[in-house]
Design an enzyme around this catalytic site. Structure first.
Site, short mmCIF file in Angstrom:
data_model
loop_
_atom_site.label_atom_id
_atom_site.label_comp_id
_atom_site.label_asym_id
_atom_site.label_seq_id
_atom_site.Cartn_x
_atom_site.Cartn_y
_atom_site.Cartn_z
N ALA A 8 -1.28 -17.66 -13.60
CA ALA A 8 -2.98 -17.07 -13.59
C ALA A 8 -2.94 -18.71 -11.94
O ALA A 8 -4.09 -19.01 -12.31
CB ALA A 8 -2.98 -17.22 -14.63
N ARG A 13 -1.04 -26.01 -4.13
CA ARG A 13 0.15 -26.27 -2.77
C ARG A 13 0.21 -24.57 -1.78
O ARG A 13 0.75 -25.33 -0.47
CB ARG A 13 1.58 -26.47 -3.71
CG ARG A 13 1.32 -27.27 -4.41
CD ARG A 13 2.05 -28.74 -5.68
NE ARG A 13 2.08 -26.91 -6.46
CZ ARG A 13 2.90 -27.43 -7.12
NH1 ARG A 13 4.47 -28.27 -7.56
NH2 ARG A 13 2.87 -26.70 -8.27
N THR A 76 0.57 -24.16 -17.95
CA THR A 76 1.99 -23.65 -18.35
C THR A 76 1.88 -23.67 -20.06
O THR A 76 2.45 -22.45 -20.35
CB THR A 76 3.34 -24.10 -17.86
OG1 THR A 76 3.56 -24.98 -18.29
CG2 THR A 76 3.04 -24.17 -16.07
N LYS A 370 2.04 11.22 20.81
CA LYS A 370 1.74 11.41 19.54
C LYS A 370 1.62 12.73 18.84
O LYS A 370 1.20 14.13 19.00
CB LYS A 370 -0.23 10.97 19.40
CG LYS A 370 -0.85 11.00 18.14
CD LYS A 370 -2.51 11.72 18.38
CE LYS A 370 -2.66 12.77 18.27
NZ LYS A 370 -4.23 12.97 18.54
N ASN A 396 10.64 20.67 30.78
CA ASN A 396 10.89 18.79 31.70
C ASN A 396 8.92 19.61 32.08
O ASN A 396 8.28 20.27 32.71
CB ASN A 396 12.00 19.43 33.23
CG ASN A 396 12.03 18.38 33.73
OD1 ASN A 396 12.20 17.58 32.76
ND2 ASN A 396 11.15 17.67 34.49
#
Ligand code: UD1
Ligand code: CA
Length: 479
Positions: A8, A13, A76, A370, A396
Site C-alpha cells: 500500500a 523514495r 507496515t 506489413k 521477384n
C-alpha cells in the site's frame, strides 16, 4: 497457510508516477514476479494490502488473489493489521500460519520462503523472520539476536551508532505461526514512538519477547535475494542480479556470452548450447533460442523464438516473433512476424505485424512489409513497400516497387495477390485490389491497376519511349 503482501505504500523514495510494483523488470512487472514466487507455495489465499494506486494494482490481480484497502498508510504494522482484518479468528489448536512479505522484493525464491516456514515450525517458534547478512546493511532494519532468538529489529533511522554496525538485517518477510487473535493483539499493541511516527511491524518482536513467545531468525543463504526495491538504483541492482543469475545458469549449459557484463537476460529465457551472444544484447520476456545461433551485438529480443544456427546481428529489434533455423537478420525492426528457415532479412528491413516469410525467402534493404505472406523462394530485395499482399513462390519484386494498398477515397485497404514466379520490374506500382496470374512479368516502371488472369503475360503500363535524334545538340547550339 495464508499469504499477505504489503503493497500500500506510496514508494516516495522511488520517485515515479507509477507504483514501483508495476514497473517492468525484464518482461514481467515486479508484482508479477512476486506473485509467481508466492503461487509456487501451497497457499489457500494470497491477499494484498493496497492503497497507493489501488485500482491499477487491483487490475493486475488475475490469479485469484484478493486485496484489502489500507486507506491511510500508517506503517507496515498497521498494513498487516488491515491485511488480516477480514480473516476469521483461528479455531483453538488449528493455527493456519501466515506468511507476510513486502511487494518490493522480487528476487526472493520460493525455496527460501519454504525454508523459513520449515525452520519456524521445526523450532516451534511463533514468529520466524527471514534475515540476511550484508556487508552494506544501510537502510535495512537491524536484527538484534540472542542466539537463535531475535530480541528486536531496529530501523536504520532509529538505530544507535552501535546498532548500525550490526550486519544482519531484516528482509521484511515473516512467518507467523500463531493464533490470529494473538497476532491481532500483537499488532494492536504497536506504538508510533519512533523517528518515522509509524506503526512498525518490526516492533512486534519486542511484544513477542514480553509475551514470552519464541521468535527465530532464518538466515538466507544468498543475500542477493532479499534486495528490496526502494529507489531507482535498487531497481537497477535488482535487474542486474536477476540477469546475472540467468547468464551464469546459461553459461553452464554451453552458451557463450562474449561480454557477460553488458547483457540483460530475463529469467524466462532459454538458450541452446553453442549459441554465442555478442555484447549489448537484451533478451526480455520469454525468448527461446536454439543451438549454434549468433546473436548481437546490440540486439533487442522480446518473446522471440529462434531455431538453430541463425544469425541475428547488429542493431536489430525483434518482438513477439519466430525465426527458423539458418536464417540471417541484420539491422532490422521486426514485430509480430513469422520467419521461416534459410531466410535473409535486411540490412534495414521493417517487418510489421502479420508478416510471414516462408523458407528460403529474402527481404533486403529499405523494405517495409506489413500483413503479407512472402512464399518460399520469393525475394523483395530493395526499396519496396509490400502491404496486405500475397506473394507466390519464386516471385521477384524489382527495386522500388510498391503495393498501393490504401484507397484514399474509401479509406479501405486492398489486397494484392501475385502468382507464382511473377517477376515485377523495378519502380512499379501495383494498385490494389489486384491479382496477377502465375508466371507473368511486369515491365519496369508500370502502374498496374487491372487484374491479369492470363498466366505468363507481359504487363506494360507506361508511355512508349520516344527518341528525338540530335535534340540536345540543337537545343544547345541553335542556328
Ligand atoms: C521494511 C522494514 C525493514 C526491512 C525492510 C526490508 C519496517 C518498519 N521496516 O523497511 O526492517 O529491513 O522492509 O526490505 O517494516 N507498506 C504498506 N503500508 C504502509 C507502509 C508500507 O503497505 O503503511 C508496504 C510498502 O508498500 C512496501 C512494504 O510495506 O511494500 C515495506 O515498506 P517500505 O516503506 O518499503 O519499508 P522499508 O523502509 O523498506
Ligand atoms: Ca522496502
Amino acid at each position: 497457510m495464508k499469504i499477505i503482501l504489503l503493497a500500500a505504500g506510496k514508494s516516495t523514495r522511488f520517485k515515479s508516477s507509477k507504483h514501483k510494483a508495476l514497473h517492468d523488470l525484464l518482461g514481467k512487472t515486479v508484482l508479477e514476479r512476486v506473485l509467481t514466487t508466492m503461487h509456487a507455495l501451497q497457499s489457500k489465499q494470497i491477499q494484498l494490502v493496497l492503497g497507493h494506486q489501488l485500482p491499477l494494482i487491483a487490475a493486475n490481480l488475475t490469479h485469484g488473489e484478493t486485496y484489502i484497502e489500507q486507506k491511510e498508510q500508517l506503517g507496515t504494522g498497521h498494513a498487516l493489521l488491515t491485511g488480516i482484518s477480514n480473516f476469521d479468528n483461528d479455531k483453538e489448536n488449528s493455527i493456519e500460519g501466515i506468511l507476510v512479505s513486502c511487494i518490493d522484493t522480487p528476487l526472493l525464491r520460493s525455496k527460501t520462503l519454504e525454508s523459513l516456514i520449515q525452520h519456524t515450525l521445526l523450532h516451534k517458534a511463533q514468529i520466524g523472520v527471514l534475515t540476511a547478512s550484508l556487508n552494506q546493511p544501510f537502510g535495512y532494519g537491524r536484527v538484534k539476536r540472542d542466539g537463535n532468538e531475535i530480541i528486536a529489529i531496529i530501523e536504520e533511522k532509529d538505530a544507535s551508532e552501535e546498532e548500525k554496525q550490526i550486519k544482519e538485517i531484516n528482509a521484511g518477510v515473516y512467518f507467523f505461526n500463531m493464533n490470529l487473535n494473538a497476532l491481532k493483539q500483537g499488532l494492536n499493541s504497536l506504538q508510533t514512538n519512533n523517528k518515522q511516527g509509524e506503526y512498525y511491524l518490526t516492533d512486534i518482536i519486542e511484544w513477542a519477547q514480553k509475551e514470552k513467545l519464541s521468535t527465530i531468525a532464518y538466515q538466507c543463504q544468498d543475500p542477493d535475494e532479499i534486495l528490496g526495491i526502494n529507489t531507482k538504483a535498487d531497481f537497477s541492482e535488482c535487474q542486474k542480479i536477476l540477469s546475472m543469475r540467468k547468464v551464469k545458469e546459461l553459461q553452464t549449459k554451453g552458451v557463450l556470452f562474449l561480454h557477460p557484463e553488458s547483457q540483460i537476460v530475463s529469467p524466462e529465457t532459454t538458450i541452446g548450447q553453442d549459441t554465442v551472444i555478442m555484447p549489448n544484447c537484451i533478451l526480455s520476456g520469454s525468448c527461446r533460442l536454439g543451438e549454434g545461433n549468433q546473436i548481437g551485438p546490440n540486439v533487442y529480443l522480446k518473446n522471440v523464438i529462434v531455431g538453430n544456427s541463425s544469425s541475428i546481428g547488429l542493431n536489430s529489434y525483434i518482438e513477439d516473433s519466430t525465426i527458423g533455423s539458418d536464417s540471417s537478420i541484420k539491422y532490422s525492426h521486426i514485430v509480430q512476424v513469422e520467419i521461416g528457415s534459410s531466410c535473409s532479412v535486411g540490412p534495414f528491413a521493417n517487418l510489421r505485424p502479420g508478416t510471414k516469410l516462408e523458407d528460403n525467402s529474402s527481404v533486403g534493404d529499405f523494405v517495409e512489409i506489413k500483413n503479407s505472406l512472402i512464399s518460399s523462394n520469393a525475394k523483395v530485395p530493395h526499396l519496396s513497400y509490400i502491404g496486405d499482399a500475397f506473394l507466390g513462390e519464386d516471385v521477384n519484386i524489382g527495386a522500388g516497387t510498391i503495393t498501393a494498398n490504401f484507397n484514399a477515397i474509401t479509406g479501405e485497404k486492398g489486397q494484392t495477390k501475385i502468382g507464382n514466379e511473377v517477376k515485377v520490374g523495378s519502380n512499379s506500382v501495383l494498385v490494389a485490389p489486384l491479382e496477377i496470374a502465375d508466371g507473368c512479368m511486369v515491365a519496369a516502371g508500370s502502374v498496374v491497376t487491372d487484374n491479369v488472369k492470363d498466366e505468363n503475360s507481359l504487363i506494360i503500363s507506361r508511355n512508349q519511349q520516344t527518341v528525338k535524334k540530335g535534340w540536345v545538340k540543337e537545343k544547345r547550339n541553335p542556328q
